[in-house]
Design a protein around this motif. Structure first.
Motif, PDB file in Angstrom:
ATOM      1  N   ASP A   1       0.839  -1.205   0.000  1.00 61.09           N
ATOM      2  CA  ASP A   1       0.000   0.000   0.000  1.00 61.09           C
ATOM      3  C   ASP A   1       0.872   1.251   0.000  1.00 61.09           C
ATOM      4  O   ASP A   1       1.864   1.334   0.741  1.00 61.09           O
ATOM      5  CB  ASP A   1      -0.893   0.049   1.243  1.00 61.09           C
ATOM      6  CG  ASP A   1      -2.119  -0.838   1.138  1.00 61.09           C
ATOM      7  OD1 ASP A   1      -2.361  -1.372   0.044  1.00 61.09           O
ATOM      8  OD2 ASP A   1      -2.824  -0.981   2.156  1.00 61.09           O
TER       9      ASP A   1
ATOM     10  N   VAL B   1      -3.926   7.480  -3.243  1.00 58.60           N
ATOM     11  CA  VAL B   1      -4.256   6.980  -4.569  1.00 58.60           C
ATOM     12  C   VAL B   1      -3.056   7.193  -5.484  1.00 58.60           C
ATOM     13  O   VAL B   1      -2.520   8.298  -5.551  1.00 58.60           O
ATOM     14  CB  VAL B   1      -5.483   7.724  -5.142  1.00 58.60           C
ATOM     15  CG1 VAL B   1      -5.856   7.150  -6.496  1.00 58.60           C
ATOM     16  CG2 VAL B   1      -6.658   7.620  -4.184  1.00 58.60           C
TER      17      VAL B   1
ATOM     18  N   ASP C   1      -6.372   3.730  -8.843  1.00 59.49           N
ATOM     19  CA  ASP C   1      -6.310   2.312  -8.550  1.00 59.49           C
ATOM     20  C   ASP C   1      -6.634   1.494  -9.793  1.00 59.49           C
ATOM     21  O   ASP C   1      -7.321   1.956 -10.703  1.00 59.49           O
ATOM     22  CB  ASP C   1      -7.324   1.944  -7.458  1.00 59.49           C
ATOM     23  CG  ASP C   1      -6.930   2.486  -6.105  1.00 59.49           C
ATOM     24  OD1 ASP C   1      -5.743   2.773  -5.899  1.00 59.49           O
ATOM     25  OD2 ASP C   1      -7.820   2.622  -5.243  1.00 59.49           O
TER      26      ASP C   1
ATOM     27  N   ARG D   1     -13.232   0.909  -9.162  1.00 56.53           N
ATOM     28  CA  ARG D   1     -11.893   1.490  -9.071  1.00 56.53           C
ATOM     29  C   ARG D   1     -12.001   2.903  -8.518  1.00 56.53           C
ATOM     30  O   ARG D   1     -13.086   3.501  -8.505  1.00 56.53           O
ATOM     31  CB  ARG D   1     -11.193   1.521 -10.429  1.00 56.53           C
ATOM     32  CG  ARG D   1     -11.822   2.458 -11.445  1.00 56.53           C
ATOM     33  CD  ARG D   1     -10.959   2.610 -12.685  1.00 56.53           C
ATOM     34  NE  ARG D   1      -9.674   3.221 -12.376  1.00 56.53           N
ATOM     35  CZ  ARG D   1      -8.771   3.533 -13.297  1.00 56.53           C
ATOM     36  NH1 ARG D   1      -8.987   3.260 -14.572  1.00 56.53           N
ATOM     37  NH2 ARG D   1      -7.634   4.102 -12.945  1.00 56.53           N
ATOM     38  N   ARG D   2     -10.876   3.428  -8.051  1.00 57.53           N
ATOM     39  CA  ARG D   2     -10.797   4.777  -7.503  1.00 57.53           C
ATOM     40  C   ARG D   2      -9.841   5.605  -8.349  1.00 57.53           C
ATOM     41  O   ARG D   2      -8.796   5.127  -8.776  1.00 57.53           O
ATOM     42  CB  ARG D   2     -10.306   4.708  -6.056  1.00 57.53           C
ATOM     43  CG  ARG D   2     -10.329   5.998  -5.286  1.00 57.53           C
ATOM     44  CD  ARG D   2      -9.924   5.749  -3.855  1.00 57.53           C
ATOM     45  NE  ARG D   2      -8.759   4.874  -3.760  1.00 57.53           N
ATOM     46  CZ  ARG D   2      -8.028   4.730  -2.678  1.00 57.53           C
ATOM     47  NH1 ARG D   2      -8.346   5.368  -1.576  1.00 57.53           N
ATOM     48  NH2 ARG D   2      -6.982   3.927  -2.667  1.00 57.53           N
TER      49      ARG D   2
ATOM     50  N   TYR E   1     -13.352   4.356  -0.219  1.00 61.66           N
ATOM     51  CA  TYR E   1     -14.216   4.164  -1.383  1.00 61.66           C
ATOM     52  C   TYR E   1     -15.661   4.600  -1.104  1.00 61.66           C
ATOM     53  O   TYR E   1     -16.504   4.509  -1.985  1.00 61.66           O
ATOM     54  CB  TYR E   1     -14.215   2.699  -1.811  1.00 61.66           C
ATOM     55  CG  TYR E   1     -12.901   2.208  -2.362  1.00 61.66           C
ATOM     56  CD1 TYR E   1     -12.664   2.188  -3.729  1.00 61.66           C
ATOM     57  CD2 TYR E   1     -11.894   1.762  -1.517  1.00 61.66           C
ATOM     58  CE1 TYR E   1     -11.461   1.737  -4.236  1.00 61.66           C
ATOM     59  CE2 TYR E   1     -10.685   1.311  -2.011  1.00 61.66           C
ATOM     60  CZ  TYR E   1     -10.473   1.292  -3.381  1.00 61.66           C
ATOM     61  OH  TYR E   1      -9.277   0.850  -3.877  1.00 61.66           O
TER      62      TYR E   1
END
Length: 202
Positions: A70, A89, A94, A118-119, A152
């Protein structure tokens, strides 16, 4: 040539000043709090992570599903304590991720896009795909899946229109707990229903 005592003292004072600046840049009690991006190298069982050579970084409660690799934002207090605030992010956003669907919901198949999310770097989240319940009947409000973490989640419930078999418009909602649900469904099996939405998490 012999240097004067005044010149020696001046050079010494300059050297001491430079060292004080360097020490201040690396000492939290001098420079105050700070933050940086770091990559998680270990997830510990006591609510902490290790990242970029820094051990035992306390996680905020909102960082609920840490993974090695991460990219996170960490802050250091003026007393020197580190805290992992939240995942960051990546510049490209992502990658698309496939959720675990709640029974009886499943991907429709047949060459249609399965459920995924997804982000984006701006904090937006997209969800798309075609799902159904096969021969199983559902009615009212039915949860399809839950997004993985608060990064999210929208700040308030979002509502979108969606199309199911029979060309009927239905309602899709995503609440501030990340639950993706169809609402006001009539009793019966859902052969297919579309999900296609984008919303802000900020």
């Amino acid at each position: 040539m012999t240097r004067s005592a005044q010149g020696v003292h001046r050079d010494l004072a300059a050297a001491v000043g430079r060292k004080a600046v360097r020490d201040g840049q690396s000492t939290p009690t001098v420079r105050g709090s700070d933050w940086k991006l770091a990559t998680v190298t270990a997830v510990n069982g006591d609510g902490t992570v290790d990242a970029d050579g820094i051990e035992d970084i306390r996680r905020q409660a909102t960082y609920g599903a840490p993974l090695v690799g991460d990219l996170i934002r960490i802050t250091q207090s003026s007393t020197g304590n580190w805290m992992a605030v939240c995942p960051a992010v990546p510049a490209a956003g992502d990658a698309w991720l496939a959720p675990s669907l709640t029974s009886p919901w499943a991907n429709f198949g047949g060459g249609f896009q399965g459920a995924r999310y997804r982000r984006y770097p701006d904090g937006d989240v997209s969800i798309e795909g075609v799902v159904g319940t096969g021969a199983t009947s559902v009615s009212g409000t039915s949860a399809v899946f839950t997004l993985p973490s608060s990064d999210y989640f929208p700040l308030a419930t979002q509502m979108f229109g969606t199309v199911m078999n029979g060309n009927v418009i239905r309602q899709l909602t995503i609440n501030n707990l990340g639950q993706v649900r169809f609402v006001n469904l009539p009793a019966g099996a859902v052969t297919f229903i579309n999900i296609n939405c984008r919303f802000s998490t900020l």
